[in-house]
Design a protein around this motif. Sequence first.
Motif, PDB file in Angstrom:
ATOM      1  N   TRP A  23     -89.521  46.527 -61.215  1.00  0.00           N
ATOM      2  CA  TRP A  23     -89.450  46.339 -62.661  1.00  0.00           C
ATOM      3  C   TRP A  23     -88.539  45.178 -63.046  1.00  0.00           C
ATOM      4  N   TRP A  24     -87.642  44.807 -62.123  1.00  0.00           N
ATOM      5  CA  TRP A  24     -86.679  43.726 -62.410  1.00  0.00           C
ATOM      6  C   TRP A  24     -87.277  42.337 -62.197  1.00  0.00           C
ATOM      7  N   HIS A  25     -88.463  42.267 -61.610  1.00  0.00           N
ATOM      8  CA  HIS A  25     -89.072  40.971 -61.300  1.00  0.00           C
ATOM      9  C   HIS A  25     -89.372  40.223 -62.593  1.00  0.00           C
ATOM     10  N   PRO A  26     -89.103  38.933 -62.661  1.00  0.00           N
ATOM     11  CA  PRO A  26     -89.326  38.182 -63.910  1.00  0.00           C
ATOM     12  C   PRO A  26     -90.777  38.173 -64.374  1.00  0.00           C
ATOM     13  N   GLU A  27     -91.738  38.410 -63.466  1.00  0.00           N
ATOM     14  CA  GLU A  27     -93.137  38.423 -63.848  1.00  0.00           C
ATOM     15  C   GLU A  27     -93.664  39.840 -64.093  1.00  0.00           C
ATOM     16  N   ALA A  28     -92.814  40.852 -63.949  1.00  0.00           N
ATOM     17  CA  ALA A  28     -93.264  42.236 -64.110  1.00  0.00           C
ATOM     18  C   ALA A  28     -93.636  42.516 -65.562  1.00  0.00           C
ATOM     19  N   GLY A  29     -94.706  43.293 -65.742  1.00  0.00           N
ATOM     20  CA  GLY A  29     -95.151  43.671 -67.070  1.00  0.00           C
ATOM     21  C   GLY A  29     -94.759  45.093 -67.419  1.00  0.00           C
TER      22      GLY A  29
END
Length: 450
Positions: A23-29
């Motif tokens: 969830w912390w990934h910059p591309e996560a939705g």
Amino acid sequence: MSTPRKQVILGAFLGGVNHHTAWWHPEAGSQIDFGSFEHTARTAERGKFDFFFLAEGLVLRERAGKIFDQDIIGRPDTFTVLASLAAVTEHLGLAGTINTTFNEPYELARRFAVLDHLSGGRAAWNVVTSFDAFTGRNFRRGGFLDPADRYVRAAETLAAVRELWDSWADGDVVADKESGRFLARPDAGAFAFDGAQFDISGRFTVPRSPQGRPVILQAGVSPQGRDFAAANADAIFSPYGQLPEAAEFYRDIKARAVGAGRDAGDIKILPSASFFLGDTEAEAVEKYHAVRNEQVTGQTALILLEQLWNRDLSAFDPEGPVPDIDPDPEAPPIIQGRAFVHQDRFATVRHLRAVAEAKKLTLREVVLDQFERGALVGTPAQVAEQIDSFVQGGGSDGFILGSHLVPWGLDEFVDRVVPLLQDRGVLRTEYTGTTLRENLGLAAVRSAAE
């Protein structure tokens, strides 16, 4: 004559309340926006997957009375999401996890039959059980079962639901030439079920659905769970992603199905797996380790072991040795809302200590090494080979695939691995069936009234 190659069954799931989702990934939705569900489902259908799968989250999980701060909070209603996805997909199966303990047979039968009609025969029910008061308090006062009774209720629930589905035969709705209307036969929908858990009767309101019965999915690891799944399920989720354990589970479930009077092909075995692709094997391995190290923080490692030990392990250093104390199975659960998958706490602890000693691993490293649901790692060609070899070698009939990146992660698999599986002749290039049951290669279901 050579033996035909088995076709690979593929399911897709969107990660929810677990530490696997980045969830912390910059591309996560978003985990709850409809666009995330729609994108994942459309991508799976583009890749000719068999079905899209939703897990169930009935409670917010807790540790020592506090909400997990590393969990994703938010799990929308399964039926609402799947009915919405029926409108934006044409071939993809729609599978939902729904509990037998906190739902009544009539409601379950009606909701899944309606979903099957709305989707044109693409509904599936993942039958799960629950018995704990922690979950039950969200539903009714004292709403839990003795652990020994959960499969009793589950078996009766499924039997009652099937009786309701079968209360309509395919020929129960007929065209009346004089009036120009469709009419039901006089006894259509009549049902009566009398058991230890339920005593119900009446008329079922939904005519027979396109599949006859929606597909039944189940997950069972214990002997009781394996027997229930082998006797009732069309497909079972396997917890084993590595040979030879997976092959042993595969043989065991197939044998139990035959022992229950079924054909071995009547039930499909499907482990879950994540995937990590790279242009080279080294690149894929580096990506895998980078993501896993972010997923399994020191805090997450301690929490995963706390459920096994059933003790507060916060005083232990995640970068130190595995705890030298014994589990305490008699204490009140420190972790609430997580499915417990270990059959023997003490044997599992002994195994973790042995692995840690043999490989010289810290507490966190042993969690990274042993608490892996199964990962497909390599170039697209290597991952296609891993999937094909596993299925042809008797480890499973396919895989349920999920990505750490919601909702875009599945795109890479569909773009880079699916064409290679199709080139091997083990994955369809077009859908040939009109229902999920047909696409899974399952036999048609006829009602008792026909």
